[in-house]
Design a protein around this motif. Structure first.
Motif, mmCIF file in Angstrom:
data_model
loop_
_atom_site.group_PDB
_atom_site.id
_atom_site.type_symbol
_atom_site.label_atom_id
_atom_site.label_comp_id
_atom_site.label_asym_id
_atom_site.label_seq_id
_atom_site.Cartn_x
_atom_site.Cartn_y
_atom_site.Cartn_z
ATOM 1 N N ARG A 266 44.457 40.908 54.629
ATOM 2 C CA ARG A 266 43.473 41.882 54.150
ATOM 3 C C ARG A 266 42.074 41.279 54.242
ATOM 4 N NH1 ARG A 266 47.052 40.199 50.424
ATOM 5 N NH2 ARG A 266 48.181 42.171 50.458
ATOM 6 N N SER A 267 41.063 42.118 54.078
ATOM 7 C CA SER A 267 39.675 41.653 54.180
ATOM 8 C C SER A 267 39.296 40.832 52.951
ATOM 9 C CB SER A 267 38.731 42.840 54.309
ATOM 10 O OG SER A 267 38.666 43.567 53.085
ATOM 11 N N GLU A 268 38.211 40.083 53.080
ATOM 12 C CA GLU A 268 37.768 39.272 51.947
ATOM 13 C C GLU A 268 37.422 40.150 50.753
ATOM 14 O OE1 GLU A 268 34.293 36.023 50.743
ATOM 15 O OE2 GLU A 268 34.913 36.234 52.837
ATOM 16 N N GLY B 61 41.348 42.692 44.776
ATOM 17 C CA GLY B 61 42.741 42.627 44.337
ATOM 18 C C GLY B 61 42.967 41.578 43.267
ATOM 19 N N LEU B 62 42.348 40.411 43.439
ATOM 20 C CA LEU B 62 42.523 39.354 42.444
ATOM 21 C C LEU B 62 41.827 39.706 41.135
ATOM 22 C CD1 LEU B 62 42.188 36.178 44.698
ATOM 23 C CD2 LEU B 62 44.252 37.074 43.613
ATOM 24 N N ILE C 109 44.118 41.976 39.335
ATOM 25 C CA ILE C 109 45.160 41.175 38.681
ATOM 26 C C ILE C 109 44.621 40.593 37.376
ATOM 27 C CG2 ILE C 109 46.463 39.013 38.865
ATOM 28 C CD1 ILE C 109 47.700 41.243 40.493
ATOM 29 N N TRP C 110 43.412 40.058 37.419
ATOM 30 C CA TRP C 110 42.809 39.464 36.226
ATOM 31 C C TRP C 110 42.573 40.526 35.146
ATOM 32 C CZ3 TRP C 110 42.493 36.047 32.924
ATOM 33 C CH2 TRP C 110 41.388 35.815 32.100
ATOM 34 N N THR C 111 42.160 41.704 35.538
ATOM 35 C CA THR C 111 41.969 42.784 34.571
ATOM 36 C C THR C 111 43.284 43.120 33.875
ATOM 37 O OG1 THR C 111 40.116 43.730 35.821
ATOM 38 C CG2 THR C 111 41.263 45.192 34.292
ATOM 39 N N ALA C 112 44.376 43.148 34.643
ATOM 40 C CA ALA C 112 45.690 43.429 34.061
ATOM 41 C C ALA C 112 46.114 42.311 33.108
ATOM 42 C CB ALA C 112 46.720 43.608 35.170
ATOM 43 N N MET C 113 45.819 41.082 33.463
ATOM 44 C CA MET C 113 46.127 39.954 32.575
ATOM 45 C C MET C 113 45.351 40.071 31.273
ATOM 46 S SD MET C 113 46.173 36.651 35.143
ATOM 47 C CE MET C 113 47.562 36.301 36.228
ATOM 48 N N GLN C 114 44.067 40.383 31.382
ATOM 49 C CA GLN C 114 43.241 40.534 30.182
ATOM 50 C C GLN C 114 43.735 41.671 29.301
ATOM 51 O OE1 GLN C 114 39.429 40.754 32.464
ATOM 52 N NE2 GLN C 114 38.690 39.313 30.922
ATOM 53 N N ALA C 115 44.121 42.768 29.929
ATOM 54 C CA ALA C 115 44.622 43.909 29.163
ATOM 55 C C ALA C 115 45.885 43.531 28.407
ATOM 56 C CB ALA C 115 44.902 45.086 30.096
ATOM 57 N N CYS C 116 46.719 42.712 29.019
ATOM 58 C CA CYS C 116 47.948 42.257 28.360
ATOM 59 C C CYS C 116 47.621 41.375 27.166
ATOM 60 C CB CYS C 116 48.814 41.511 29.370
ATOM 61 S SG CYS C 116 50.433 41.040 28.741
ATOM 62 N N ASP D 102 34.691 32.541 39.861
ATOM 63 C CA ASP D 102 35.587 31.515 39.325
ATOM 64 C C ASP D 102 37.005 32.058 39.162
ATOM 65 O OD1 ASP D 102 33.524 29.617 39.128
ATOM 66 O OD2 ASP D 102 32.958 30.335 37.140
ATOM 67 N N VAL D 103 37.119 33.317 38.747
ATOM 68 C CA VAL D 103 38.444 33.935 38.599
ATOM 69 C C VAL D 103 39.173 33.916 39.936
ATOM 70 C CG1 VAL D 103 39.667 36.093 38.146
ATOM 71 C CG2 VAL D 103 37.766 35.400 36.667
ATOM 72 N N VAL D 104 38.477 34.318 40.985
ATOM 73 C CA VAL D 104 39.078 34.365 42.315
ATOM 74 C C VAL D 104 39.498 32.975 42.770
ATOM 75 C CG1 VAL D 104 38.619 34.866 44.755
ATOM 76 C CG2 VAL D 104 37.847 36.458 42.972
ATOM 77 N N ASN D 105 38.603 31.993 42.609
ATOM 78 C CA ASN D 105 38.912 30.634 43.049
ATOM 79 C C ASN D 105 40.051 30.023 42.238
ATOM 80 O OD1 ASN D 105 36.902 30.831 44.954
ATOM 81 N ND2 ASN D 105 35.373 29.743 43.733
ATOM 82 N N PHE D 106 40.070 30.302 40.944
ATOM 83 C CA PHE D 106 41.144 29.813 40.073
ATOM 84 C C PHE D 106 42.500 30.324 40.573
ATOM 85 C CE2 PHE D 106 42.351 28.342 35.726
ATOM 86 C CZ PHE D 106 43.647 28.830 35.672
ATOM 87 N N LEU D 107 42.586 31.628 40.792
ATOM 88 C CA LEU D 107 43.862 32.227 41.185
ATOM 89 C C LEU D 107 44.279 31.801 42.593
ATOM 90 C CD1 LEU D 107 43.459 35.823 39.699
ATOM 91 C CD2 LEU D 107 44.789 33.914 38.779
ATOM 92 N N LEU D 108 43.325 31.604 43.486
ATOM 93 C CA LEU D 108 43.658 31.141 44.832
ATOM 94 C C LEU D 108 44.207 29.715 44.803
ATOM 95 C CD1 LEU D 108 40.641 32.571 46.871
ATOM 96 C CD2 LEU D 108 43.043 33.254 47.089
#
Length: 459
Positions: free
Chosen positions: A202-204, A210-211, A214-221, A316-322
């Motif tokens: 996928r594109s950058e 997308g990441l 994912i982080w938004t879903a984690m925060q919501a949890c 930072d969120v993106v780099n952390f998850l990558l």
């Protein structure tokens, strides 16, 4: 085998990626196979057979309900967790199953849902679905839930395929040594190299979006877990603790404890991990990270960073998850992230290593320090058994995530205080996890027949 970071971080539901998310996906796939063969309308009865670990702890993990919801046409990334209980209650009362939500067939729970003690050859998490017509069997398939929501069927398992993705990656590393060598040759950091690999799919812009989703879903949890109260389902009568802990922390109650007064940040880490895993145990909306049983560790450590690091941002969120994803890929390729296969070291240990790597990356660590942090995080979870009391993802799973979250932060700190040199490599620790898992007796790998599961019952 090409593995994306989005294969490791998937939005689904609790309480288990291998016992809930995977089986629901498999059942949904089975419906797709029936539809593809124009067989759905001819089905008169469906038989569900659970084997190995799915049989031993499947009821406590919600495997039975997950399979049936999948047969109804639901997917783990789209289903509203609130509909599961009423749908299952309706099914049991009517003794009728609506395949794909529209074709009704009789379903007698005690007859058509079978728990088999037998272990099938390819993986401990196995299930077989059989569709019968009025004139005999129409279609069957066997599925293996490999952990983290990954699923393969009988044909793939027989061919030795762990995944069907054969995408060509620009930096297709198979080991940590290869990953570091590729980083040195390219001049890329670990998160940067992972970003280049993700561009094969996928594109950058899509990757970053997308990441962050994912982080938004984690925060919501995290938020939902901190707001909820009461007793977790399943019969152990385990009380939720996150909300009460959160209220005490907001009130700044001082108990004059040395630990409480000097390590308040760790209280927040514990809170976040407890909140996520209590929500997981309740069957709520989750993100596999890389599994549900270990889903609280990466969100807790990342939220810790975002809360306490001045200037922390979405990049930072993106780099952390990558960076975390790179370590998760290594664990999956060279050992396992499945508790049924290698014990909890494969779930909590892998997540701890991933979180340590992600934190070290965004703290400015070198590629060697990131690898060192992951090695420390995994090494000190080696031998961790998977023995959930009552087959539920509650005891010791919830607290285990909190402890591993703190371990991950300490591992990052130790790595950042060093120069990246260390005695045992991450590759060796991952191989040791694989070998240790093979050496464990079967009862210590998600069967609830050994360890704490037995001790708790005896007490």
């Amino acid at each position: 085998m090409a593995i994306s970071v989005f294969d490791l971080f998937k939005i689904g539901i609790g309480p288990s990626s291998s016992h809930t998310v995977g089986p629901m996906r498999a059942a949904h796939d089975f419906i797709g196979e029936l539809k593809a063969g124009d067989l759905l309308e001819r089905v008169a009865r469906v038989e569900v057979q659970l084997f190995g670990s799915l049989s031993a702890t499947g009821i406590g993990h919600g495997t039975d309900r997950a399979v049936l919801m999948g047969l109804m046409g639901e997917r783990p990334d789209r289903i509203d967790p609130a509909i599961i209980a009423p749908c299952i209650e309706e099914l049991q009362e009517a003794e009728a199953l609506r395949l794909d939500g529209r074709h009704s067939v009789p379903f007698v729970w005690g007859r058509d849902l079978q728990l088999q003690e037998e272990n099938l050859p390819h993986h401990p998490n196995a299930m077989r679905l059989i569709a019968h017509g009025h004139g005999g069997e129409l279609h069957r398939n066997t599925y293996y839930s490999l952990g983290g929501g990954f699923v393969i069927d009988e044909a793939q398992a027989a061919a030795g395929e762990l995944d069907t993705d054969t995408t060509t990656l620009p930096h297709d590393f198979q080991s940590a040594d290869e990953l570091l060598a590729m980083c040195r040759r390219s001049g890329l950091g670990i998160s940067e190299l992972m970003l280049e690999n993700e561009k094969a799919w996928r594109s950058e812009a899509e990757i970053r979006e997308g990441l962050l989703t994912i982080w938004t879903a984690m925060q919501a949890c995290i938020v939902k877990g901190m707001e909820a109260e009461g007793t977790l389902p399943g019969g152990l009568k385990v009380k939720r603790r996150a909300r009460a802990l959160y209220q005490r922390m907001l009130a700044s109650e001082d108990d004059h404890s040395l630990i409480a007064s000097t390590m308040s940040a760790m209280d927040w880490v514990n809170l976040y991990a407890l909140a996520v895993n209590e929500e997981n145990a309740a069957g709520g909306r989750m993100v596999t990270a890389p599994t549900n049983g270990a889903a609280g560790i990466i969100p807790a450590v990342l939220q810790y960073y975002m809360q306490f690091r001045k200037g922390a941002c979405e990049r930072d969120v993106v780099n952390f998850l990558l960076a975390a994803g790179a370590v998760g890929i290594l664990c999956k390729k060279n050992a396992s992230i499945s508790g049924a296969e290698v014990g909890c070291q494969g779930e909590v240990g892998s997540a701890c290593a991933m979180a340590a790597a992600g934190l070290t990356e965004v703290m400015g660590g070198t590629i060697d320090q990131v690898e060192n942090a992951a090695e420390i995080g995994l090494e000190h979870n080696l031998g961790l058994t998977c023995d959930p009391v009552g087959g539920l993802v509650q005891v010791p799973c919830i607290e285990r995530n909190a402890i591993a979250s703190v371990k991950a932060i300490n591992a990052a700190q130790m790595a950042l205080r060093g120069d990246g040199e260390h005695f045992i490599s991450l590759d060796k620790v991952i191989r040791t996890m694989r070998d240790t898992g093979a050496d464990m007796q079967a009862k210590y790998k998600e069967t609830s027949t050994g360890g704490l599961a037995v001790s708790a019952i005896e007490c």
